[in-house]
Design an enzyme around this catalytic site. Sequence first.
Site, PDB file in Angstrom:
ATOM      1  N   ASP A  30      -4.613   2.375   0.491  1.00 58.47           N
ATOM      2  CA  ASP A  30      -4.724   3.316   1.602  1.00 58.47           C
ATOM      3  C   ASP A  30      -3.891   4.580   1.365  1.00 58.47           C
ATOM      4  O   ASP A  30      -2.994   4.927   2.152  1.00 58.47           O
ATOM      5  CB  ASP A  30      -4.321   2.631   2.915  1.00 58.47           C
ATOM      6  CG  ASP A  30      -5.283   2.975   4.050  1.00 58.47           C
ATOM      7  OD1 ASP A  30      -6.372   3.501   3.775  1.00 58.47           O
ATOM      8  OD2 ASP A  30      -4.947   2.689   5.214  1.00 58.47           O
TER       9      ASP A  30
ATOM     10  N   SER B  97       0.051   3.876   0.981  1.00 62.47           N
ATOM     11  CA  SER B  97       0.206   5.095   1.757  1.00 62.47           C
ATOM     12  C   SER B  97       0.946   6.173   0.954  1.00 62.47           C
ATOM     13  O   SER B  97       0.456   6.609  -0.084  1.00 62.47           O
ATOM     14  CB  SER B  97       0.912   4.775   3.082  1.00 62.47           C
ATOM     15  OG  SER B  97       0.831   5.845   3.992  1.00 62.47           O
TER      16      SER B  97
ATOM     17  N   HIS C  35      -4.357   0.707   8.915  1.00 61.71           N
ATOM     18  CA  HIS C  35      -3.375   1.107   7.897  1.00 61.71           C
ATOM     19  C   HIS C  35      -2.326   0.027   7.646  1.00 61.71           C
ATOM     20  O   HIS C  35      -1.911  -0.199   6.510  1.00 61.71           O
ATOM     21  CB  HIS C  35      -2.704   2.412   8.331  1.00 61.71           C
ATOM     22  CG  HIS C  35      -1.978   3.120   7.233  1.00 61.71           C
ATOM     23  ND1 HIS C  35      -2.540   3.394   6.003  1.00 61.71           N
ATOM     24  CD2 HIS C  35      -0.705   3.640   7.176  1.00 61.71           C
ATOM     25  CE1 HIS C  35      -1.673   4.035   5.245  1.00 61.71           C
ATOM     26  NE2 HIS C  35      -0.555   4.202   5.931  1.00 61.71           N
TER      27      HIS C  35
END
Length: 359
Positions: A258, A235, A313
């Site tokens: 991600d 992330s 996620h």
Amino acid sequence: MGVVQSLGLPPGRGPYQVGCTDMMVGHTRKGIFFRLYYPCIPGSSSEQPLWIPRYEYCRGLAEYVNLNSRWCAPVLSVAFGSYKVPVSWNGTFLASEYKYPAIVFSHGLGAIRTVYSAVCMEMASQGFLVAAVEHRDGSASATYFCPSPTAELVTPEEPAQELWIPYQKLPVGKKEFHLRNPQLHQRANECVRVLQLLMDINSGLSVRSLLQPSVDLSLLKGTIDLNKVAVMGHSFGAATAVLALMKDSHFRCAVALDAWMFPLEHDLYPKVRKPVLFINTEKFQTAESVTKMRRICSNNSKTKIMTILGSVHQSQTDFTFLTGTLLSKIFETRGTINPYVGLEITNRAALAFLCEHLG
């Protein structure tokens, strides 16, 4: 495929038993703090560390998700406080005739150094040294440093003074990019400083952690292959990995789990010349974000994008293994894919990419 009830972190599946230790160097916020995962001598330590090392992290996690920490922190402590990481805490480092490749790992927004233990353990079990950074830019749910000059003399009976750094929320009226972009650069610089510290340790310089006890770092002298160093993250940490790749020539490639591309300046995309593997989940990415990844691919044929169907996620974090049916629905920590299958796909793809570009 159906989701199974899986409460507990899966150990690394590689040929090496994994040890880990916490390292804190420097007395200011500009120091560095990370958890080091490494191959260790089997049976050298039976102790396993807690997944959430301190109660303060429960308070920080509660505040990050905008819940009242007075009642939510105790609930989080009950829910997650007893989980342990299946590694040998401060286990004796395993010397080898071959040098180990290294990975610097950057956590996501609101996370801490332990939240990606499953991925880090797998990499270490396959023969990597993995340094999971705990960032001090205000993006961790909580973290701390030890400002006392006497902290080097810390003993179990006389702990170091601590100053805690809370999660920094977006101020009212401020554009998010203007907060996150400076944080991104600080995070990337912290990754570079961790790598520099590993280089110092590898060269035989005396490095002492402010946290005691710690593993004997002198055993790591000459054991790190500095020609085989990668940076990895999830992330916000994935964007950090991409930026760190540009900041230090020792990083040969990056694995971006991600990636949250928003904080990275657009004019930097053409400058990413080294290989990047983007491993995306199905539910998090937007068309705009993937377009940004493709801009990097257009200038670099060695950069690849893949998506794991049925994943969310949090599928690439430890939360997917530690939340039951109810919590997983509330916090969306699981998709339709079996968490173990999702982890295996992530790890296999990352390892294949690392082997290709690190050798």
